[in-house]
Write a protein that holds these residues in place. Structure first.
Motif, PDB file in Angstrom:
ATOM      1  N   GLY A 230      -2.314  -3.614  -5.724  1.00 21.18           N
ATOM      2  CA  GLY A 230      -1.147  -4.168  -5.044  1.00 21.18           C
ATOM      3  C   GLY A 230      -0.428  -5.271  -5.810  1.00 21.18           C
TER       4      GLY A 230
ATOM      5  N   SER B 229       0.844  -1.194   0.000  1.00 20.53           N
ATOM      6  CA  SER B 229       0.000   0.000   0.000  1.00 20.53           C
ATOM      7  C   SER B 229       0.878   1.242   0.000  1.00 20.53           C
ATOM      8  N   PRO B 230       0.394   2.326  -0.625  1.00 22.98           N
ATOM      9  CA  PRO B 230       1.210   3.551  -0.634  1.00 22.98           C
ATOM     10  C   PRO B 230       1.422   4.116   0.767  1.00 22.98           C
TER      11      PRO B 230
ATOM     12  N   SER C  67       5.198   0.006   0.963  1.00 24.58           N
ATOM     13  CA  SER C  67       5.017   0.814  -0.247  1.00 24.58           C
ATOM     14  C   SER C  67       6.260   0.648  -1.118  1.00 24.58           C
ATOM     15  N   ILE C  68       6.083   0.660  -2.446  1.00 24.86           N
ATOM     16  CA  ILE C  68       7.282   0.572  -3.296  1.00 24.86           C
ATOM     17  C   ILE C  68       7.765   1.942  -3.759  1.00 24.86           C
TER      18      ILE C  68
ATOM     19  N   TYR D 211       4.455   7.170  -5.169  1.00 28.12           N
ATOM     20  CA  TYR D 211       3.594   7.362  -6.336  1.00 28.12           C
ATOM     21  C   TYR D 211       2.464   6.371  -6.135  1.00 28.12           C
ATOM     22  N   VAL D 212       1.372   6.520  -6.886  1.00 28.70           N
ATOM     23  CA  VAL D 212       0.217   5.652  -6.632  1.00 28.70           C
ATOM     24  C   VAL D 212      -0.089   4.745  -7.823  1.00 28.70           C
TER      25      VAL D 212
ATOM     26  N   PRO E  34       3.212  -4.088  -7.191  1.00 27.76           N
ATOM     27  CA  PRO E  34       4.109  -3.989  -6.027  1.00 27.76           C
ATOM     28  C   PRO E  34       4.445  -5.359  -5.413  1.00 27.76           C
TER      29      PRO E  34
HETATM   30 CL1  6GU Z   1       2.432  -1.056  -2.462  1.00 30.80          CL
HETATM   31  N1  6GU Z   1       0.365  -0.070  -3.764  1.00 30.80           N
HETATM   32  C1  6GU Z   1      -0.214   0.863  -4.517  1.00 30.80           C
HETATM   33  N2  6GU Z   1      -1.480   0.690  -4.889  1.00 30.80           N
HETATM   34  N3  6GU Z   1       0.391   1.953  -4.922  1.00 30.80           N
HETATM   35  C2  6GU Z   1       1.650   2.080  -4.542  1.00 30.80           C
HETATM   36  C3  6GU Z   1       2.324   1.155  -3.759  1.00 30.80           C
HETATM   37  C4  6GU Z   1       1.647   0.075  -3.375  1.00 30.80           C
HETATM   38  N4  6GU Z   1       3.573   1.580  -3.533  1.00 30.80           N
HETATM   39  C5  6GU Z   1       3.661   2.729  -4.169  1.00 30.80           C
HETATM   40  N5  6GU Z   1       2.507   3.046  -4.764  1.00 30.80           N
END
Ligand code: 6GU
Length: 238
Positions: free
Chosen positions: A140, A88-89, A131-132, A135-136, A143
């Motif tokens: 999932g 998740s972001p 989160s990676i 940015y969105v 990621p």
């Molecule tokens: Cl892990 N999920 C989503 N939906 N957006 C992301 C993310 C993860 N990491 C960066 N943006």
């Protein structure tokens, strides 16, 4: 290691399961990757996984129930406790160190969310939100694939040689050194002489210097965080 992924788009994971190093790791039984359809854990006949957000105007939210059903039926039935990751972001920002930590777990479970998000109550059964980057993405799944690919490289036997993992960018807080292959002269550009010398110690020092200089030039933010050892300091002042 065992990895289970809960998603409404199981087909997306063919990308990592059917190619290259991960495919080989699965064949060698270094890792087992189970892709599970979240719809199989729904409780209604239409297999609904999302509903409109309470409060209105905010699109769809993934239901808590299918995740909890999976948790009750799958996770609680194990005698070891799988480690649950929610990409998740809002999570901790992923990096090589976190990948190394995740690679030590006996079993990982990834909960893939979609749409505007996931019912907040799902977070109660999650061990780590990751989160990676800032940015969105719309879900999932990608990621999760990024995280799986990164951590599998740390499992013994997945990458051909241990030194190639150790020399990779970020392993020691530095970027990787430059690589060359045949021909020696490519369109007037030469391979550095020293790499042809066969002198392994001089090559090692040359590569170390290359890593240090590349990091200073391309990623000064990484370089200022790096604690240099005596050899690295000596290489830089030479
Ligand atoms: Cl892990 N999920 C989503 N939906 N957006 C992301 C993310 C993860 N990491 C960066 N943006």
């Amino acid at each position: 290691m065992k990895i289970s992924v809960l998603t409404i788009f199981p087909g997306m994971f063919d990308i990592i399961r059917n190619y290259g190093v991960i495919k080989k790791a699965i064949e060698k039984k270094l890792v087992e990757i189970d892709i599970l359809n979240l719809r199989d854990y729904t409780t209604d006949k239409h297999k609904v996984t999302d509903k409109p957000s309470y409060g209105g105007e905010n699109g769809m939210v993934m239901l808590a129930e299918p995740f909890y059903r999976f948790y009750d039926e799958y996770i609680l039935s194990k005698n070891h406790k799988p480690y649950v990751v929610l990409p998740s972001p809002q999570g901790e920002v992923f990096n090589n160190d976190l990948a190394f930590e995740l690679a030590k777990k006996e079993e990982l479970v990834f909960f893939c969310g979609r749409y505007e998000g996931i019912d907040e109550r799902v977070r109660k059964i999650v061990d780590k939100e990751v989160s990676i980057g800032d940015y969105v993405l719309t879900g999932g799944e990608i990621p999760t694939m990024v995280i799986i690919e990164t951590l599998l490289r740390f499992l013994p036997g997945v990458i051909g040689s241990k030194t190639s993992v150790e020399n990779d960018s970020f392993y020691n807080g530095l970027l990787d050194y430059s690589h060359y292959t045949k021909p020696q002269n490519f369109r007037g550009m030469q391979v550095p002489e020293i790499l042809l010398s066969g002198d392994h110690e001089r090559i090692r020092i040359f590569r170390k210097k290359d890593s240090l200089l590349k990091t200073i030039l391309k990623r000064p933010d990484l370089f200022i965080k790096k604690e240099l050892d005596e050899e690295e300091k000596k290489i830089l002042v030479e």
